[in-house]
Motif scaffolding. Structure first.
Motif, PDB file in Angstrom:
ATOM      1  N   LYS A  96      17.967  -9.881  -4.184  1.00  0.00           N
ATOM      2  CA  LYS A  96      18.592  -9.878  -2.861  1.00  0.00           C
ATOM      3  C   LYS A  96      17.610 -10.384  -1.798  1.00  0.00           C
ATOM      4  CE  LYS A  96      22.460  -8.144  -4.307  1.00  0.00           C
ATOM      5  NZ  LYS A  96      23.681  -9.002  -4.334  1.00  0.00           N
ATOM      6  N   LEU A  97      16.341 -10.012  -1.952  1.00  0.00           N
ATOM      7  CA  LEU A  97      15.325 -10.473  -1.000  1.00  0.00           C
ATOM      8  C   LEU A  97      15.205 -11.991  -1.059  1.00  0.00           C
ATOM      9  CD1 LEU A  97      13.036  -9.845   1.022  1.00  0.00           C
ATOM     10  CD2 LEU A  97      11.500  -9.639  -0.949  1.00  0.00           C
ATOM     11  N   ARG A  98      15.308 -12.565  -2.254  1.00  0.00           N
ATOM     12  CA  ARG A  98      15.230 -14.024  -2.390  1.00  0.00           C
ATOM     13  C   ARG A  98      16.341 -14.693  -1.574  1.00  0.00           C
ATOM     14  NH1 ARG A  98      11.482 -17.481  -4.156  1.00  0.00           N
ATOM     15  NH2 ARG A  98      11.155 -16.303  -6.086  1.00  0.00           N
ATOM     16  N   GLN A  99      17.541 -14.133  -1.610  1.00  0.00           N
ATOM     17  CA  GLN A  99      18.656 -14.704  -0.854  1.00  0.00           C
ATOM     18  C   GLN A  99      18.386 -14.650   0.653  1.00  0.00           C
ATOM     19  OE1 GLN A  99      22.066 -12.469  -2.142  1.00  0.00           O
ATOM     20  NE2 GLN A  99      22.119 -13.400  -4.172  1.00  0.00           N
ATOM     21  N   VAL A 100      17.841 -13.510   1.102  1.00  0.00           N
ATOM     22  CA  VAL A 100      17.536 -13.375   2.531  1.00  0.00           C
ATOM     23  C   VAL A 100      16.430 -14.356   2.925  1.00  0.00           C
ATOM     24  CG1 VAL A 100      16.674 -11.807   4.304  1.00  0.00           C
ATOM     25  CG2 VAL A 100      18.302 -10.984   2.603  1.00  0.00           C
ATOM     26  N   ALA A 101      15.416 -14.497   2.081  1.00  0.00           N
ATOM     27  CA  ALA A 101      14.313 -15.414   2.391  1.00  0.00           C
ATOM     28  C   ALA A 101      14.819 -16.849   2.498  1.00  0.00           C
ATOM     29  CB  ALA A 101      13.226 -15.306   1.320  1.00  0.00           C
ATOM     30  N   ASP A 102      15.721 -17.236   1.592  1.00  0.00           N
ATOM     31  CA  ASP A 102      16.290 -18.581   1.668  1.00  0.00           C
ATOM     32  C   ASP A 102      17.076 -18.773   2.957  1.00  0.00           C
ATOM     33  OD1 ASP A 102      15.188 -19.152  -0.780  1.00  0.00           O
ATOM     34  OD2 ASP A 102      17.035 -18.777  -1.916  1.00  0.00           O
ATOM     35  N   ARG A 103      17.802 -17.739   3.379  1.00  0.00           N
ATOM     36  CA  ARG A 103      18.575 -17.834   4.614  1.00  0.00           C
ATOM     37  C   ARG A 103      17.646 -17.962   5.830  1.00  0.00           C
ATOM     38  NH1 ARG A 103      23.733 -16.437   5.910  1.00  0.00           N
ATOM     39  NH2 ARG A 103      24.107 -17.314   3.831  1.00  0.00           N
ATOM     40  N   VAL A 104      16.581 -17.160   5.864  1.00  0.00           N
ATOM     41  CA  VAL A 104      15.636 -17.251   6.978  1.00  0.00           C
ATOM     42  C   VAL A 104      14.961 -18.616   6.990  1.00  0.00           C
ATOM     43  CG1 VAL A 104      13.509 -16.289   7.940  1.00  0.00           C
ATOM     44  CG2 VAL A 104      15.272 -14.759   7.035  1.00  0.00           C
ATOM     45  N   ASP A 105      14.662 -19.147   5.812  1.00  0.00           N
ATOM     46  CA  ASP A 105      14.053 -20.475   5.723  1.00  0.00           C
ATOM     47  C   ASP A 105      14.973 -21.517   6.335  1.00  0.00           C
ATOM     48  OD1 ASP A 105      12.352 -22.510   5.110  1.00  0.00           O
ATOM     49  OD2 ASP A 105      12.713 -22.480   2.949  1.00  0.00           O
ATOM     50  N   ALA A 106      16.278 -21.406   6.046  1.00  0.00           N
ATOM     51  CA  ALA A 106      17.236 -22.350   6.609  1.00  0.00           C
ATOM     52  C   ALA A 106      17.335 -22.215   8.127  1.00  0.00           C
ATOM     53  CB  ALA A 106      18.609 -22.135   5.974  1.00  0.00           C
ATOM     54  N   ILE A 107      17.183 -20.999   8.634  1.00  0.00           N
ATOM     55  CA  ILE A 107      17.241 -20.783  10.087  1.00  0.00           C
ATOM     56  C   ILE A 107      16.018 -21.385  10.771  1.00  0.00           C
ATOM     57  CG2 ILE A 107      17.176 -19.002  11.882  1.00  0.00           C
ATOM     58  CD1 ILE A 107      18.831 -17.236  10.002  1.00  0.00           C
ATOM     59  N   ARG A 136       0.828  -1.213   0.000  1.00  0.00           N
ATOM     60  CA  ARG A 136       0.000   0.000   0.000  1.00  0.00           C
ATOM     61  C   ARG A 136       0.858   1.257   0.000  1.00  0.00           C
ATOM     62  NH1 ARG A 136      -2.931  -2.769   3.970  1.00  0.00           N
ATOM     63  NH2 ARG A 136      -2.012  -1.416   5.580  1.00  0.00           N
ATOM     64  N   ASP A 137       2.034   1.192   0.599  1.00  0.00           N
ATOM     65  CA  ASP A 137       2.924   2.347   0.630  1.00  0.00           C
ATOM     66  C   ASP A 137       3.702   2.518  -0.671  1.00  0.00           C
ATOM     67  OD1 ASP A 137       2.084   2.779   3.204  1.00  0.00           O
ATOM     68  OD2 ASP A 137       3.841   1.848   4.149  1.00  0.00           O
ATOM     69  N   GLY A 138       3.568   1.565  -1.574  1.00  0.00           N
ATOM     70  CA  GLY A 138       4.310   1.651  -2.836  1.00  0.00           C
ATOM     71  C   GLY A 138       5.772   1.329  -2.681  1.00  0.00           C
ATOM     72  N   ALA A 139       6.136   0.668  -1.580  1.00  0.00           N
ATOM     73  CA  ALA A 139       7.554   0.386  -1.304  1.00  0.00           C
ATOM     74  C   ALA A 139       8.025  -0.905  -1.952  1.00  0.00           C
ATOM     75  CB  ALA A 139       7.790   0.324   0.206  1.00  0.00           C
ATOM     76  N   ILE A 140       7.119  -1.823  -2.241  1.00  0.00           N
ATOM     77  CA  ILE A 140       7.511  -3.102  -2.842  1.00  0.00           C
ATOM     78  C   ILE A 140       6.649  -3.364  -4.072  1.00  0.00           C
ATOM     79  CG2 ILE A 140       8.274  -4.064  -0.641  1.00  0.00           C
ATOM     80  CD1 ILE A 140       5.689  -5.653  -0.499  1.00  0.00           C
ATOM     81  N   GLY A 141       7.215  -4.109  -5.018  1.00  0.00           N
ATOM     82  CA  GLY A 141       6.523  -4.409  -6.254  1.00  0.00           C
ATOM     83  C   GLY A 141       6.055  -5.849  -6.318  1.00  0.00           C
ATOM     84  N   PRO A 142       5.473  -6.242  -7.448  1.00  0.00           N
ATOM     85  CA  PRO A 142       4.938  -7.611  -7.588  1.00  0.00           C
ATOM     86  C   PRO A 142       5.971  -8.699  -7.336  1.00  0.00           C
ATOM     87  CG  PRO A 142       4.172  -6.209  -9.385  1.00  0.00           C
ATOM     88  CD  PRO A 142       5.196  -5.420  -8.639  1.00  0.00           C
ATOM     89  N   ALA A 143       7.226  -8.481  -7.762  1.00  0.00           N
ATOM     90  CA  ALA A 143       8.249  -9.507  -7.551  1.00  0.00           C
ATOM     91  C   ALA A 143       8.533  -9.694  -6.066  1.00  0.00           C
ATOM     92  CB  ALA A 143       9.528  -9.132  -8.292  1.00  0.00           C
ATOM     93  N   HIS A 144       8.593  -8.586  -5.314  1.00  0.00           N
ATOM     94  CA  HIS A 144       8.782  -8.701  -3.863  1.00  0.00           C
ATOM     95  C   HIS A 144       7.616  -9.482  -3.237  1.00  0.00           C
ATOM     96  CE1 HIS A 144      11.081  -4.957  -4.810  1.00  0.00           C
ATOM     97  NE2 HIS A 144      11.936  -5.436  -3.926  1.00  0.00           N
ATOM     98  N   VAL A 145       6.407  -9.121  -3.641  1.00  0.00           N
ATOM     99  CA  VAL A 145       5.217  -9.753  -3.065  1.00  0.00           C
ATOM    100  C   VAL A 145       5.219 -11.252  -3.345  1.00  0.00           C
ATOM    101  CG1 VAL A 145       2.697  -9.857  -3.176  1.00  0.00           C
ATOM    102  CG2 VAL A 145       3.853  -7.636  -3.156  1.00  0.00           C
ATOM    103  N   GLU A 196       9.696  -9.282   9.450  1.00  0.00           N
ATOM    104  CA  GLU A 196      11.097  -8.938   9.228  1.00  0.00           C
ATOM    105  C   GLU A 196      11.442  -8.942   7.742  1.00  0.00           C
ATOM    106  OE1 GLU A 196      15.498 -10.510  10.703  1.00  0.00           O
ATOM    107  OE2 GLU A 196      13.713 -10.783  11.972  1.00  0.00           O
ATOM    108  N   LEU A 197      10.949  -9.927   7.005  1.00  0.00           N
ATOM    109  CA  LEU A 197      11.228  -9.985   5.569  1.00  0.00           C
ATOM    110  C   LEU A 197      10.569  -8.826   4.830  1.00  0.00           C
ATOM    111  CD1 LEU A 197      11.046 -13.790   4.688  1.00  0.00           C
ATOM    112  CD2 LEU A 197      13.039 -12.300   4.621  1.00  0.00           C
ATOM    113  N   ALA A 198       9.365  -8.427   5.265  1.00  0.00           N
ATOM    114  CA  ALA A 198       8.705  -7.281   4.639  1.00  0.00           C
ATOM    115  C   ALA A 198       9.517  -6.009   4.846  1.00  0.00           C
ATOM    116  CB  ALA A 198       7.292  -7.114   5.198  1.00  0.00           C
ATOM    117  N   GLN A 199      10.155  -5.871   6.002  1.00  0.00           N
ATOM    118  CA  GLN A 199      11.012  -4.713   6.234  1.00  0.00           C
ATOM    119  C   GLN A 199      12.235  -4.742   5.320  1.00  0.00           C
ATOM    120  OE1 GLN A 199      11.798  -5.061  10.430  1.00  0.00           O
ATOM    121  NE2 GLN A 199       9.871  -4.078  11.034  1.00  0.00           N
ATOM    122  N   HIS A 200      12.823  -5.931   5.134  1.00  0.00           N
ATOM    123  CA  HIS A 200      13.950  -6.046   4.216  1.00  0.00           C
ATOM    124  C   HIS A 200      13.501  -5.724   2.778  1.00  0.00           C
ATOM    125  CE1 HIS A 200      16.940  -7.518   6.976  1.00  0.00           C
ATOM    126  NE2 HIS A 200      16.162  -8.516   7.388  1.00  0.00           N
TER     127      HIS A 200
END
Length: 508
Positions: free
Chosen positions: A173-184, A127-136, A161-165
């Motif tokens: 870059k978000l995909r890499q962070v999401a994979d890391r959080v998934d592993a954690i 809603r804030d226009g901060a992320i696009g379809p790929a992020h979503v 936390e991922l939405a803030q990133h």
């Protein structure tokens, strides 16, 4: 000018939309030649924020439509069908928006209280226009793939936390962070049966220009065990080789068959699965589907069959094979099948044959080789309609119901020339009320007389222009009487018939 076909009763909403449309028109007319590169980048950033915000607003409307859906407004059509037709988007896109509304749109409780979206942090960033379809997409995939063993509080914290990133990162870059959080969250790779069942799937991709299809399988352990057993027998070198005159299926391949086999492991496994599926269909153990035995139904006109017989020729290639020319025919599943393959398949089993006169589409012969059919009319529809007749629908005949073009409630008869194929979702849209689609036969004198025409309700098309589906009749595309041009198909067929197999024009 932006399309603005009708006004909204609420004056505040109408004024806001008019202001938005007027602003877009004004922005589209401004000249940016004199801007500095820094200002151009700033303008792009602001436009991107606006473009990212709009989908979130639309999802809220989709959720409200779903919660307050009424057949009195839109007939028996579902939300996705109305979205696809009215917005002129694909059914897949309409369903995607419908599902996205589950995660990203506010909901209303039975008491009328507003409830935050399931993925509230992601929805707020959109809603804030901060992320696009790929992020979503990345955030939604992560949220739905978290193992069931992860508790709700942890899942919510990870999404926040991922939405803030996502507000600060590119999608890659978000995909890499999401994979890391998934592993954690699941360091030991522990997955339950529910997790595995959720991931299982078989996706059959669209046919390419060469009529080949790419399929993706995520097999659970049980399916893998079945495939291993099948491939152990039928994918061994020399077995089920289509290049052999008499492929060896049941017997152990002889040394000569093994030596001739030049297929790769992947090709042998492909042929093994095909052989097992063919044997399963021929066994007759699969019962019936919509009143017909489960088998392959191929629809072709008399013209195609005569042309295939006339054009069968011995090619000047090293193997001396007989090569059959002709445009592909359509199966009951909606796929295109080279006529050569269709004739080869017919050599294995003759189930049903329906030939139609080339002049007016009237059935002139209906044969049944194995048993008396109790669904002759459905066989005729497989040959006449092939698939769903709703405009633009690609659902094949296997997935269709029979529909009275003149509604049964209005005295319609169950005659072959008064029935048509319609898939289940579009069948629900047909009716006699003002909000329903209606059907009729193309009148005499029409280029496609007798074919089913669909008449949309006024909320889809105020002019209620009649529409017809040509998807299942590819021979109608690019023909001289096509509304988009003519003669190209005949030109291509002529070039193919006058070209040798080495790609050079044939002589003599």
């Amino acid at each position: 000018m932006l399309s603005n076909s009708s006004a909204i009763a609420d004056p505040s909403v109408e004024a806001a939309l008019c202001a938005l449309e007027a602003g877009l028109v004004q922005v589209s007319k401004v000249r940016t030649d004199a801007l500095s590169s820094r200002d151009r980048l700033t303008a792009l950033t602001r436009l991107e924020a606006v473009a990212r915000t709009l989908p979130g607003l639309g999802l809220g409307l989709v959720a409200q439509l779903r919660e307050q859906w009424s057949v009195e407004d839109f007939g028996r059509a579902g939300v996705s069908d109305v979205l696809a037709d009215t917005l002129r988007i694909s059914p897949a896109e309409a369903r995607a928006r419908y599902r996205a509304a589950d995660d990203l749109a506010p909901r209303t409780s039975t008491s009328g209280t507003a409830i935050e979206p399931v993925m509230a942090a992601t929805a707020a960033a959109q809603r804030d226009g901060a992320i696009g379809p790929a992020h979503v997409q990345i955030l939604r995939e992560f949220f739905h793939h978290i193992p069931a063993c992860v508790d709700f509080a942890t899942r919510t914290r990870a999404e926040v936390e991922l939405a803030q990133h996502a507000r600060m990162m590119r999608p890659d870059k978000l995909r890499q962070v999401a994979d890391r959080v998934d592993a954690i969250l699941n360091p030991d790779g522990n997955f339950t049966d529910a997790d595995r069942q959720r991931r299982r799937g078989f996706t059959m991709g669209r046919q390419g220009p060469d009529l080949m299809s790419k399929c993706t399988v995520i097999a659970d352990p049980e399916l893998r065990a079945y495939l291993e057993a099948i491939c152990a027998k039928y994918a061994k070198p020399g077995a089920c080789n289509p290049e052999d005159a008499n492929p060896q299926v049941d017997d152990e391949p002889d040394p000569d068959a093994v030596r001739r086999d030049s297929r790769s492991a992947g090709q042998r496994q492909h042929d093994a699965v095909k052989a097992v599926l063919r044997a399963t269909l021929a066994s007759g153990d699969l019962g019936q589907h919509r009143g017909l035995p489960v088998t392959v139904v191929v629809s072709m006109g008399l013209a195609e069959l005569e042309a295939a017989a006339a054009q069968a020729t011995r090619a000047a290639d090293p193997y001396g094979e007989r090569v059959t020319f002709g445009r592909p025919v359509v199966t009951g599943g909606g796929s295109l099948l080279p006529i050569r393959d269709a004739l080869r398949m017919a050599a294995h089993a003759h189930h049903y044959l329906a030939l139609f006169d080339n002049a007016d589409g009237r059935p002139i012969y209906l044969g049944r080789a194995k048993r008396i059919a109790t669904a002759d009319q459905r066989i005729i529809l497989h040959a006449k309609d092939i698939g769903c007749t709703y405009p633009g629908c690609a659902k094949p005949g296997y997935l269709c119901q029979t529909h009275h073009r003149n509604e049964w409630a209005d005295g319609g008869t169950t005659d072959a020339d008064q029935l048509t194929f319609v898939c289940e979702p579009h069948h629900r849209m047909a009716g006699t009320r003002g909000s329903d689609w209606t059907t009729a036969a193309a009148p005499p004198g029409h280029p496609k007389a007798g074919r089913t025409q669909w008449i949309p309700p006024a909320h889809v098309d105020p002019h209620r222009t009649r529409r017809m589906n040509s998807f299942h009749h590819p021979g109608e595309y690019l023909t001289p009487d096509s509304e988009f041009g003519g003669g190209l198909q005949e030109f291509v067929q002529y070039r193919c018939s006058t070209t040798a197999f080495d790609g050079k024009p044939a002589t003599g």
